[in-house]
Structures are given as structure tokens and as C-alpha cells.
Scaffold this motif. Structure first.
Motif, mmCIF file in Angstrom:
data_model
loop_
_atom_site.group_PDB
_atom_site.id
_atom_site.type_symbol
_atom_site.label_atom_id
_atom_site.label_comp_id
_atom_site.label_asym_id
_atom_site.label_seq_id
_atom_site.Cartn_x
_atom_site.Cartn_y
_atom_site.Cartn_z
ATOM 1 N N LEU A 22 -10.004 -4.436 11.086
ATOM 2 C CA LEU A 22 -9.864 -5.257 9.696
ATOM 3 C C LEU A 22 -9.904 -6.604 10.099
ATOM 4 C CD1 LEU A 22 -6.952 -3.210 8.518
ATOM 5 C CD2 LEU A 22 -9.120 -3.285 7.416
ATOM 6 N N LYS A 23 -10.554 -7.186 9.223
ATOM 7 C CA LYS A 23 -10.560 -8.744 9.041
ATOM 8 C C LYS A 23 -10.236 -9.315 7.707
ATOM 9 C CE LYS A 23 -13.200 -11.318 11.450
ATOM 10 N NZ LYS A 23 -12.308 -11.948 12.498
ATOM 11 N N ALA A 24 -9.883 -10.421 7.467
ATOM 12 C CA ALA A 24 -9.514 -10.990 6.175
ATOM 13 C C ALA A 24 -10.176 -12.559 5.977
ATOM 14 C CB ALA A 24 -7.977 -11.157 6.157
ATOM 15 N N ALA A 31 -7.024 -12.331 13.228
ATOM 16 C CA ALA A 31 -7.790 -11.750 12.220
ATOM 17 C C ALA A 31 -8.178 -12.418 11.052
ATOM 18 C CB ALA A 31 -7.443 -10.330 12.196
ATOM 19 N N GLY A 32 -7.766 -13.696 10.912
ATOM 20 C CA GLY A 32 -8.175 -14.113 9.647
ATOM 21 C C GLY A 32 -9.202 -15.348 9.784
ATOM 22 N N THR A 33 -10.285 -15.300 8.942
ATOM 23 C CA THR A 33 -11.326 -16.188 8.977
ATOM 24 C C THR A 33 -10.575 -17.479 8.783
ATOM 25 O OG1 THR A 33 -12.957 -14.934 8.002
ATOM 26 C CG2 THR A 33 -13.373 -17.252 8.002
ATOM 27 N N VAL A 34 -9.630 -17.711 7.910
ATOM 28 C CA VAL A 34 -8.839 -19.029 7.738
ATOM 29 C C VAL A 34 -7.366 -18.627 8.107
ATOM 30 C CG1 VAL A 34 -8.156 -20.826 6.378
ATOM 31 C CG2 VAL A 34 -10.509 -20.307 6.316
ATOM 32 N N THR A 35 -6.707 -19.268 8.880
ATOM 33 C CA THR A 35 -5.320 -18.567 9.243
ATOM 34 C C THR A 35 -4.534 -20.033 8.445
ATOM 35 O OG1 THR A 35 -5.590 -17.026 10.554
ATOM 36 C CG2 THR A 35 -3.622 -18.164 10.877
ATOM 37 N N GLY A 47 -9.245 -9.337 15.443
ATOM 38 C CA GLY A 47 -9.086 -10.512 15.865
ATOM 39 C C GLY A 47 -9.782 -10.711 17.223
ATOM 40 N N ALA A 48 -10.103 -9.665 17.677
ATOM 41 C CA ALA A 48 -10.639 -9.575 19.106
ATOM 42 C C ALA A 48 -11.891 -9.423 19.102
ATOM 43 C CB ALA A 48 -9.972 -8.421 20.079
ATOM 44 N N GLY A 49 -12.648 -9.282 18.135
ATOM 45 C CA GLY A 49 -14.178 -9.017 17.871
ATOM 46 C C GLY A 49 -14.655 -7.465 18.190
ATOM 47 N N ILE A 50 -13.848 -6.519 18.037
ATOM 48 C CA ILE A 50 -14.191 -4.975 18.439
ATOM 49 C C ILE A 50 -14.239 -4.470 17.236
ATOM 50 C CG2 ILE A 50 -13.168 -3.019 19.337
ATOM 51 C CD1 ILE A 50 -11.407 -4.840 21.367
ATOM 52 N N PRO A 51 -15.647 -4.113 17.054
ATOM 53 C CA PRO A 51 -15.884 -3.622 15.422
ATOM 54 C C PRO A 51 -15.039 -2.346 15.178
ATOM 55 C CG PRO A 51 -17.571 -3.169 17.098
ATOM 56 C CD PRO A 51 -16.736 -4.140 17.621
ATOM 57 N N ALA A 52 -14.889 -1.417 16.138
ATOM 58 C CA ALA A 52 -14.381 0.009 15.924
ATOM 59 C C ALA A 52 -13.702 0.512 17.089
ATOM 60 C CB ALA A 52 -15.305 0.938 15.120
#
Length: 229
Positions: A147-149, A181-185, A111-116
């Protein structure tokens, strides 16, 4: 104003076979009950579900599991679901189990745009197999990817028509980070307020993270009822 759905079937209309879905809640506390029920009725298949746990046999995400709609489960705790155990042992269900703190941070990072990020949790265990490790200050750390969804389902106590959300007590749990973290929430709220009715200092999830909302009444089942003699 955000999209305010008139029915739960409308709220899940865009969910497609093979989608990755994050679902808020801890046990049965704070789960988006009606969105899960609508998803079961829609019958979409091959879902990858990211959530702390998979509900119980007859409620929550356990309903999707029982209906053979989940292809892969990414979570932390699965001990209350016998059907989950059966599907894992039979090879019907793919499972990725993570330490609970690692799961929470993987979602928060997404959700914060941190890849790892690096974490000491899991070093020297099967969780570390195939993953990069690195030494910091003489201690070994494991690289975990965020993780993203495609879709996030969350449950809030109150929300306004702008999409701002307030959670209630322990029902807050994983919901705020999953909302981000969701593209659509899509938020299932107990009380839907007009814009300006919520105290800005009490907002847990700002409207920028929410794309759709629906008001509903929840059963709020207790996972394991304990009473005094």
C-alpha cells in the motif's frame, strides 16, 4: 530544511478530492488531530483513507466519516464507530478489512519499495478471494500487494526543522511506517526543535521521508476511559 507550515489549513491545502491518504495512530493514540480537523474544514470528498481504524463517532477520522468525506476505508478495526457501521450497512462506504499484521506489512512494504509479499494470514478466508496463493515448504501463503498513498499524515512527539521525527511511547504505533509510505508526508509535531537538537541515535523517522511539518497542541482524548472505583 523542510516546509514549516504556519497553519493547519495551509498544511492540507494540496489535498484534493479523490486523494488516497494514510493516517497514523492506533485508536485515538498518536493521531494527527489537527491535520484531521483541517481536512474536515477543507471539505474534500471521495477520499480513500488507510489507517488502522476510523476513530470514534465524534473524534479523529470519525469526523471525516460523519462529514461524508470518506469513500473507501482500508483498515483493521472498526468496532468503536456506530456511524461507520451505519454507512457500511447502507452501502455508502466501501470497506477493505485486513488482519492487523497484514495491514502493517502492506504499509511497511509500500514504504520500502516492495511491491508484494506472501503471508499465511487470511488463507482459506474471504480475504483470499481473487488473490494468488502459493505453497512454500508445504504451507499455503497468500499474495498481498503493498500500500502507498498520495499523502501521509503522522503525529510525532518531537521533530527538527530538517524533518527528523521522534515518537513517544505507544503513540509511535503505525506512524513510522505510514511516514515512509506517503508520496507526500506531513508531520504534526508537539515540539519543533532546531537542527542538531535531537539525538541522532533516537530518530525514528529520518528526514528523507518527510516533506512538510507543523507544530500543534493536541487534546489527546482517551477512547475509552476506565477508572478505579
Amino acid at each position: 530544511m523542510k516546509t514549516i507550515y504556519s497553519s493547519f489549513s495551509e498544511a492540507v491545502e494540496e489535498i484534493h478530492d479523490g486523494a488516497t491518504i494514510m493516517v497514523g495512530g492506533f485508536g485515538l493514540c498518536g493521531i494527527p488531530e489537527n491535520l484531521i480537523l483541517a481536512l474536515m474544514e477543507k471539505g474534500v470528498k471521495d477520499l480513500t483513507v488507510i489507517s488502522n481504524n476510523c476513530g470514534v463517532d465524534d473524534w479523529g477520522l470519525g469526523l471525516l466519516l460523519k462529514n461524508n468525506q470518506i469513500k473507501k476505508m482500508i483498515g483493521s478495526y472498526v468496532g468503536e464507530n456506530k456511524e461507520f457501521e451505519r454507512q457500511v450497512l447502507s452501502g455508502e462506504l466501501q470497506v477493505e478489512l485486513l488482519p492487523q499484521g497484514t495491514l502493517a506489512e502492506k504499509i511497511r512494504a509500500g514504504g520500502a519499495g516492495i511491491p508484494a509479499f506472501y503471508t499465511p494470514a487470511g488463507v482459506g478466508t474471504p480475504i483470499a478471494e481473487g488473490k494468488e496463493t502459493k505453497i512454500f515448504n508445504g504451507k499455503e501463503y497468500l499474495l498481498e500487494e503493498a500500500l502507498k498513498a498520495d499523502f501521509s499524515f503522522v503525529r510525532a512527539w518531537q521533530g527538527d526543522k530538517m524533518g527528523n521525527l521522534i515518537y513517544r511511547k505507544t503513540a509511535r504505533n503505525f506512524n513510522p511506517m505510514i511516514a515512509a509510505a506517503g508520496t507526500v508526508t506531513i508531520a504534526e509535531v508537539e515540539e519543533l526543535k532546531e537542527i542538531g537538537e535531537l539525538d541522532p541515535n533516537s530518530i525514528h523517522t529520518p528526514s528523507i521521508y518527510v516533506q512538510g511539518m507543523i507544530q500543534g497542541t493536541q487534546e489527546k482524548r482517551i477512547e475509552r476511559l476506565t477508572v478505579s472505583k
